[in-house]
Design a protein around this motif. Structure first.
Motif, short mmCIF file in Angstrom:
data_model
loop_
_atom_site.label_atom_id
_atom_site.label_comp_id
_atom_site.label_asym_id
_atom_site.label_seq_id
_atom_site.Cartn_x
_atom_site.Cartn_y
_atom_site.Cartn_z
N GLY A 57 0.81 -1.21 0.00
CA GLY A 57 0.00 0.00 0.00
C GLY A 57 0.84 1.25 0.00
N LYS A 58 0.15 2.38 -0.04
CA LYS A 58 0.78 3.69 0.10
C LYS A 58 0.78 4.06 1.57
CE LYS A 58 1.28 4.36 -4.36
NZ LYS A 58 2.61 4.45 -5.00
N VAL A 59 1.87 4.64 2.04
CA VAL A 59 2.00 4.92 3.46
C VAL A 59 2.53 6.33 3.68
CG1 VAL A 59 2.38 2.52 4.13
CG2 VAL A 59 4.34 3.95 3.52
N THR A 60 2.26 6.84 4.88
CA THR A 60 2.95 8.02 5.39
C THR A 60 3.86 7.55 6.52
OG1 THR A 60 1.09 9.49 4.85
CG2 THR A 60 2.67 10.26 6.50
N LEU A 61 5.13 7.89 6.42
CA LEU A 61 6.14 7.48 7.40
C LEU A 61 6.55 8.69 8.22
CD1 LEU A 61 8.33 5.42 4.91
CD2 LEU A 61 6.71 4.48 6.56
N SER A 73 8.11 13.65 8.53
CA SER A 73 7.36 12.62 7.81
C SER A 73 7.54 12.77 6.31
CB SER A 73 5.87 12.68 8.17
OG SER A 73 5.30 13.89 7.69
N CYS A 74 7.27 11.70 5.60
CA CYS A 74 7.27 11.69 4.15
C CYS A 74 6.35 10.58 3.68
CB CYS A 74 8.68 11.51 3.59
SG CYS A 74 9.52 10.03 4.18
N ARG A 75 6.00 10.62 2.39
CA ARG A 75 5.14 9.60 1.80
C ARG A 75 6.00 8.45 1.33
NH1 ARG A 75 0.25 11.52 0.07
NH2 ARG A 75 -0.26 9.31 -0.20
N GLY A 76 5.34 7.34 1.01
CA GLY A 76 6.11 6.20 0.53
C GLY A 76 5.21 5.07 0.04
N GLN A 223 -6.59 -5.86 10.02
CA GLN A 223 -5.58 -5.37 9.09
C GLN A 223 -4.96 -4.11 9.66
OE1 GLN A 223 -7.68 -4.78 5.41
NE2 GLN A 223 -8.38 -6.90 5.28
N PRO A 224 -3.66 -3.94 9.54
CA PRO A 224 -3.01 -2.77 10.15
C PRO A 224 -3.35 -1.49 9.40
CG PRO A 224 -1.43 -3.99 8.82
CD PRO A 224 -2.70 -4.81 8.85
N GLU A 225 -3.52 -0.40 10.15
CA GLU A 225 -3.72 0.91 9.54
C GLU A 225 -2.74 1.94 10.08
OE1 GLU A 225 -7.86 2.07 9.94
OE2 GLU A 225 -8.18 1.47 7.85
N ARG A 226 -2.37 1.82 11.36
CA ARG A 226 -1.46 2.77 11.98
C ARG A 226 -0.60 2.03 13.01
NH1 ARG A 226 -1.17 8.55 13.68
NH2 ARG A 226 -0.48 8.60 15.85
N LEU A 227 0.73 2.01 12.80
CA LEU A 227 1.66 1.26 13.63
C LEU A 227 2.79 2.16 14.09
CD1 LEU A 227 2.09 -1.73 11.15
CD2 LEU A 227 0.55 -1.71 13.10
N SER A 228 3.23 1.98 15.32
CA SER A 228 4.37 2.72 15.84
C SER A 228 5.41 1.71 16.35
CB SER A 228 3.94 3.64 16.99
OG SER A 228 5.06 4.28 17.57
N VAL A 229 6.64 1.85 15.87
CA VAL A 229 7.74 1.00 16.28
C VAL A 229 8.74 1.87 17.04
CG1 VAL A 229 9.49 -0.65 15.49
CG2 VAL A 229 7.40 -0.33 14.17
N VAL A 240 4.02 4.26 11.00
CA VAL A 240 3.57 3.86 9.67
C VAL A 240 2.06 3.99 9.61
CG1 VAL A 240 3.54 2.03 7.94
CG2 VAL A 240 5.50 2.23 9.50
N GLU A 241 1.57 4.85 8.71
CA GLU A 241 0.14 5.02 8.51
C GLU A 241 -0.20 4.67 7.07
OE1 GLU A 241 -1.67 8.55 10.84
OE2 GLU A 241 0.36 9.20 10.30
N PHE A 242 -1.09 3.71 6.90
CA PHE A 242 -1.48 3.30 5.55
C PHE A 242 -2.52 4.26 4.99
CE2 PHE A 242 0.45 -0.65 6.90
CZ PHE A 242 1.01 -1.14 5.73
N ASP A 243 -2.20 4.87 3.85
CA ASP A 243 -3.15 5.69 3.12
C ASP A 243 -4.03 4.84 2.21
OD1 ASP A 243 -1.99 8.03 4.27
OD2 ASP A 243 -0.38 7.89 2.81
#
Length: 277
Positions: A57-61, A73-76, A223-229, A240-243
């Motif tokens: 997927g597309k994510v915002t990091l 942050s940036c897109r990815g 399903q994951p949508e927003r994860l913090s490591v 990691v946020e899935f767009d």
């Protein structure tokens, strides 16, 4: 010996120029609290792991190098295959970029090794996913294995000893491996969602913290949508946020996780040696 912060110099090079970002929280569902025996809880985790084989997927990091540093942050784009599924080799591909700008970085891992390409430095950092990589004399803990752990919950193994206790609306599942505390899972009892996971080192100290801040349920599976490591020692983190997200996409084979060989890039290996392409 305990390795140094895994969000170090090379990661700082990846996030230069990204913009600050904040994200909203996510309230719990209003469903009734459910009960389960330790065996049922372990079986649910095994079934969930088997059902989530791959995603893209597309994510915002959003990166924070250390506790006192500002977030950027940036897109990815992200693609991954689970290390815990049967019959498929694990892998990770992450590309971070800014709009109308060149690629900031590309991270590729086949589950055992990683390749981190930083075009602005014309460098490819490479090494094993179970060790730190030394970049220009500064130690950096690799994030490929941590990201795979965050995206896919490892199910309990047959040799793991499980201890479960209730904490209000949450089960706290302690997993001991070879006689020592290996990790803990905080499982929300409405959907049996693993919201928090902590991995411990050989001395019982927190080594890695994973917060699954937002998950969606589709076809009975989360399903994951927003994860913090998070790195508890340095205070650094990756959010990691899935767009957009596709679960178990067809055609995502091992070729997606083989490293590119950019011409002219210098390769820095785990042992600090270099060679030119």
């Amino acid at each position: 010996m305990r390795s140094g912060p895994w969000l170090g110099a090379a990661l700082a090079a990846l996030i230069a120029g990204c913009a600050a970002r904040q994200a909203p929280g996510d309230p719990l569902s209003g469903r009734p609290i459910r009960t389960a025996s330790p065996e049922e809880l372990a079986r649910r985790l095994v079934d969930d792991a088997a059902g989530l084989v791959a995603l893209k997927g597309k994510v915002t990091l959003t990166f924070q190098e250390r506790a006192a540093a500002g977030a950027r942050s940036c897109r990815g784009a992200l693609a991954a295959r689970s290390p815990w599924s049967d019959g498929a080799a694990p892998g990770l591909f992450v590309e971070g970029y800014r709009s109308l700008m060149p690629t900031l970085f590309t991270l590729v891992s086949d589950g055992e090794r990683f390749w981190l390409h930083v075009p602005s430095e014309r460098v490819v950092y490479t090494g094993t996913t179970v060790r730190g990589v030394v970049a220009r004399g500064r130690e950096l803990r690799l994030d490929a294995r941590a990201l795979l752990r965050a995206l896919f919950v490892e199910p309990p193994g047959p040799a793991d000893a499980l201890e479960v206790r209730e904490d209000g609306e949450t089960y706290v599942l302690s997993i001991r491996r070879a006689g020592r505390l290996h990790r803990r899972l905080w499982v929300e009892r409405r959907r049996f969602a693993v919201e928090r996971e902590v991995l411990y080192d050989a001395d019982g100290r927190e080594e890695l913290v994973i917060l699954r801040e937002r998950q969606r349920e589709r076809d009975g599976r989360l399903q994951p949508e927003r994860l913090s490591v998070q790195d508890p020692v340095a205070g650094g983190s990756v959010l990691v946020e899935f767009d957009s997200l596709t679960v178990n996409p067809p055609g995502l084979d091992a070729r997606a996780f083989r490293p590119l060989s950019p011409p002219g890039a210098r390769v820095e290996r785990v042992d600090g040696t270099e060679r030119d392409r």
